[in-house]
Design a protein around this motif. Sequence first.
Motif, PDB file in Angstrom:
ATOM      1  N   UNK A 266      46.073   0.761  23.102  1.00  0.00           N
ATOM      2  CA  UNK A 266      46.762   1.027  24.378  1.00  0.00           C
ATOM      3  C   UNK A 266      46.011   0.385  25.539  1.00  0.00           C
ATOM      4  N   UNK A 267      44.703   0.508  25.514  1.00  0.00           N
ATOM      5  CA  UNK A 267      43.903  -0.058  26.613  1.00  0.00           C
ATOM      6  C   UNK A 267      44.100  -1.570  26.691  1.00  0.00           C
ATOM      7  N   UNK A 268      43.964  -2.258  25.574  1.00  0.00           N
ATOM      8  CA  UNK A 268      44.023  -3.720  25.629  1.00  0.00           C
ATOM      9  C   UNK A 268      45.430  -4.218  25.998  1.00  0.00           C
ATOM     10  N   UNK A 269      46.457  -3.556  25.450  1.00  0.00           N
ATOM     11  CA  UNK A 269      47.817  -3.992  25.792  1.00  0.00           C
ATOM     12  C   UNK A 269      48.148  -3.693  27.249  1.00  0.00           C
ATOM     13  N   UNK A 270      47.784  -2.503  27.701  1.00  0.00           N
ATOM     14  CA  UNK A 270      48.086  -2.132  29.096  1.00  0.00           C
ATOM     15  C   UNK A 270      47.367  -3.046  30.072  1.00  0.00           C
ATOM     16  N   UNK A 271      46.107  -3.325  29.751  1.00  0.00           N
ATOM     17  CA  UNK A 271      45.321  -4.151  30.674  1.00  0.00           C
ATOM     18  C   UNK A 271      45.852  -5.581  30.700  1.00  0.00           C
ATOM     19  N   UNK A 272      46.029  -6.180  29.549  1.00  0.00           N
ATOM     20  CA  UNK A 272      46.393  -7.607  29.545  1.00  0.00           C
ATOM     21  C   UNK A 272      47.824  -7.847  30.008  1.00  0.00           C
ATOM     22  N   UNK A 273      48.717  -6.937  29.592  1.00  0.00           N
ATOM     23  CA  UNK A 273      50.116  -7.177  29.957  1.00  0.00           C
ATOM     24  C   UNK A 273      50.444  -6.746  31.373  1.00  0.00           C
ATOM     25  N   UNK A 274      49.911  -5.594  31.804  1.00  0.00           N
ATOM     26  CA  UNK A 274      50.370  -5.008  33.067  1.00  0.00           C
ATOM     27  C   UNK A 274      49.283  -4.782  34.106  1.00  0.00           C
ATOM     28  N   UNK A 275      48.322  -3.938  33.714  1.00  0.00           N
ATOM     29  CA  UNK A 275      47.409  -3.452  34.747  1.00  0.00           C
ATOM     30  C   UNK A 275      46.486  -4.534  35.273  1.00  0.00           C
ATOM     31  N   UNK A 276      46.047  -5.417  34.385  1.00  0.00           N
ATOM     32  CA  UNK A 276      45.172  -6.510  34.841  1.00  0.00           C
ATOM     33  C   UNK A 276      45.863  -7.346  35.914  1.00  0.00           C
ATOM     34  N   UNK A 277      47.033  -7.938  35.590  1.00  0.00           N
ATOM     35  CA  UNK A 277      47.712  -8.766  36.592  1.00  0.00           C
ATOM     36  C   UNK A 277      48.113  -7.993  37.855  1.00  0.00           C
ATOM     37  N   UNK A 278      48.671  -6.789  37.649  1.00  0.00           N
ATOM     38  CA  UNK A 278      49.215  -6.069  38.819  1.00  0.00           C
ATOM     39  C   UNK A 278      48.100  -5.562  39.724  1.00  0.00           C
ATOM     40  N   UNK A 279      47.102  -4.930  39.146  1.00  0.00           N
ATOM     41  CA  UNK A 279      46.057  -4.351  39.998  1.00  0.00           C
ATOM     42  C   UNK A 279      45.217  -5.450  40.659  1.00  0.00           C
ATOM     43  N   UNK A 280      44.893  -6.486  39.885  1.00  0.00           N
ATOM     44  CA  UNK A 280      44.127  -7.580  40.504  1.00  0.00           C
ATOM     45  C   UNK A 280      44.936  -8.217  41.638  1.00  0.00           C
ATOM     46  N   UNK A 281      46.231  -8.385  41.416  1.00  0.00           N
ATOM     47  CA  UNK A 281      47.060  -9.024  42.445  1.00  0.00           C
ATOM     48  C   UNK A 281      47.208  -8.134  43.677  1.00  0.00           C
ATOM     49  N   UNK A 282      47.338  -6.834  43.453  1.00  0.00           N
ATOM     50  CA  UNK A 282      47.439  -5.933  44.609  1.00  0.00           C
ATOM     51  C   UNK A 282      46.151  -5.963  45.432  1.00  0.00           C
ATOM     52  N   UNK A 283      45.025  -6.038  44.740  1.00  0.00           N
ATOM     53  CA  UNK A 283      43.745  -6.136  45.460  1.00  0.00           C
ATOM     54  C   UNK A 283      43.676  -7.437  46.271  1.00  0.00           C
ATOM     55  N   UNK A 284      44.098  -8.518  45.622  1.00  0.00           N
ATOM     56  CA  UNK A 284      44.053  -9.814  46.314  1.00  0.00           C
ATOM     57  C   UNK A 284      45.075  -9.836  47.458  1.00  0.00           C
ATOM     58  N   UNK A 285      46.208  -9.168  47.265  1.00  0.00           N
ATOM     59  CA  UNK A 285      47.214  -9.112  48.344  1.00  0.00           C
ATOM     60  C   UNK A 285      46.598  -8.453  49.579  1.00  0.00           C
ATOM     61  N   UNK A 286      45.840  -7.367  49.355  1.00  0.00           N
ATOM     62  CA  UNK A 286      45.210  -6.683  50.482  1.00  0.00           C
ATOM     63  C   UNK A 286      44.157  -7.551  51.148  1.00  0.00           C
ATOM     64  N   UNK A 287      43.430  -8.299  50.338  1.00  0.00           N
ATOM     65  CA  UNK A 287      42.317  -9.074  50.893  1.00  0.00           C
ATOM     66  C   UNK A 287      42.774 -10.425  51.447  1.00  0.00           C
ATOM     67  N   UNK A 288      43.471 -11.169  50.615  1.00  0.00           N
ATOM     68  CA  UNK A 288      43.813 -12.544  50.972  1.00  0.00           C
ATOM     69  C   UNK A 288      45.113 -12.630  51.785  1.00  0.00           C
ATOM     70  N   UNK A 289      46.117 -11.840  51.386  1.00  0.00           N
ATOM     71  CA  UNK A 289      47.389 -11.875  52.121  1.00  0.00           C
ATOM     72  C   UNK A 289      47.156 -11.513  53.582  1.00  0.00           C
ATOM     73  N   UNK A 290      46.388 -10.455  53.798  1.00  0.00           N
ATOM     74  CA  UNK A 290      46.095 -10.022  55.170  1.00  0.00           C
ATOM     75  C   UNK A 290      45.289 -11.084  55.909  1.00  0.00           C
TER      76      UNK A 290
END
Lengths: 258, 258
Positions: free
Chosen positions: A89-113
């Motif tokens: 569950x950890x590896x599938x959740x991280x690679x498919x969903x949480x890795x891309x989404x959470x990293x992107x949300x963090x970058x959206x806050x930092x870089x988008x702003x």
Amino acid sequence: MLNPVAAIGRVVLSACRVVGELALFALEGLSHLLRPPFYARLFLRQLIEIAYFSLPVVSLTAIFTGMVLALQSYTGFARFNAEGAVANVVVLSITRELGPVIASLMVAGRIGASFAAEIGTMRVTDQIDALTTLSTNPMKYLVTPRLLAGVLALPFLVLVADILGVMGGWLIGTTKLGFNSASYLKATMDFLEVMDVVSGLAKAAVFGFVITLMGCWCGYNSRGGAQGVGAATTSAVVASSILILAFDYILTEMFFAR
Amino acid sequence: MTGVIPKIRLRGLAKAFGEKRVLDGVDLDIRAGHGMVILGGSGSGKSVTIKCILGLITPDAGTIEVDGRDILAMPRREREELNDRIGMLFQNGALFDSLPVWENVCFKLLAQKRITRAKARDKAAEVLAQVGLAASVGDLSPAELSGGMQKRVGLARAIAAQPDIIFFDEPTTGLDPIMGAVIDGLIVDVVKRLGATAVSITHDMASARRIGDDAAMLHKGRIVWTGPASVLGESGNAMVDQFARGDREGPIQMELRR
């Protein structure tokens, strides 16, 4: 003004106009990738800004997400005697969903702003007009290098997030939940498929485009001094966060829907 | 001016923003190698006129000719080549705060690849000397400069590529009278040295007399008077004289809400 149909019509027309303007903005930004001059120095600067300087925030977020995911999934699976599925569950959740989404949300806050604030300030202080008078296309100079850097940097960050997220799960699995290190890693690798990682990286490239596009677009169209720049910054983060989640669903449908 | 093609000729220039008609048929001839000062109250359309000539705003109607050629009908490449021959000093300097002063000064030369980065520093020092600044200023960031120094750096940037038309937007606004006179003196010197045509917009009458050979008064989107800058205040035109003397009473009525 009181006619609700007219009000709805105005909103729909306004939304169509914004989508059209955004699409044209994106197309113009991309079209400069094919036409010289190319600003390699600016591209590299943006690549470092996004990829290198976002590493700490993305890394920390990924590790803690993997740790929490292992804890929560263990708690849930223990009720059905299925604790062995934690690594899966950890590896599938991280690679498919949480890795891309959470990293992107963090970058959206930092870089988008950051992009919206910088380009917005340049707009309200006439620096963008100055670029035009100095024989430089503002889209080519400001937008295109950022778009390209975003598309290339996010997959790299997500790859790092994937590794660290899985590592976070392994850390909790082996130190707190009693898993054997070798069998946890074996379970992780057994269930991981190339498509899981590739889909996550493809999502990351799209999210990188969305983040940089919204940051540039909101900044480029900001008006009215400090308040306008503040509003542009907020809009960039909110819009890119929503779009990340919307595109996540669309891309998941494309990759995995049967 | 009969029989001589003016450097810049505006005919019937019109521009509206929504309901507000800012330019309502501007006709103006600007002689080659002379300084034209465009006067007018706030919101009279001075900046919009300049931005139309620079290609930053597209007028709704009218023609803009430079050296007898309608620039609104020019192909994009020719228009860009024309822009290469134009310099602009923005009201607030509009210096790029992400770049050091030397790179600001040589921005256009670097953008056009007329100079290498290695030689740009020396070139910047040479141009900075023309506006009375030491070479060491080149290594500073624009944020480290005083208002007067920012204007001088802006002037250096405007003249670095040796343009044959230079626009000055409120060159002395925000400066003390002595620094204003210094900037005016520098403008007169560099314009004379380059043999350029200068177009300035200003509220500052002392500055207008110092830097202008000719003057034009813009009121409610139209040119209401043109003549020698030396007669400002005693031109015989009631509007011009009221504006030049700063009289409260006269044909120009400020729209004040009580």
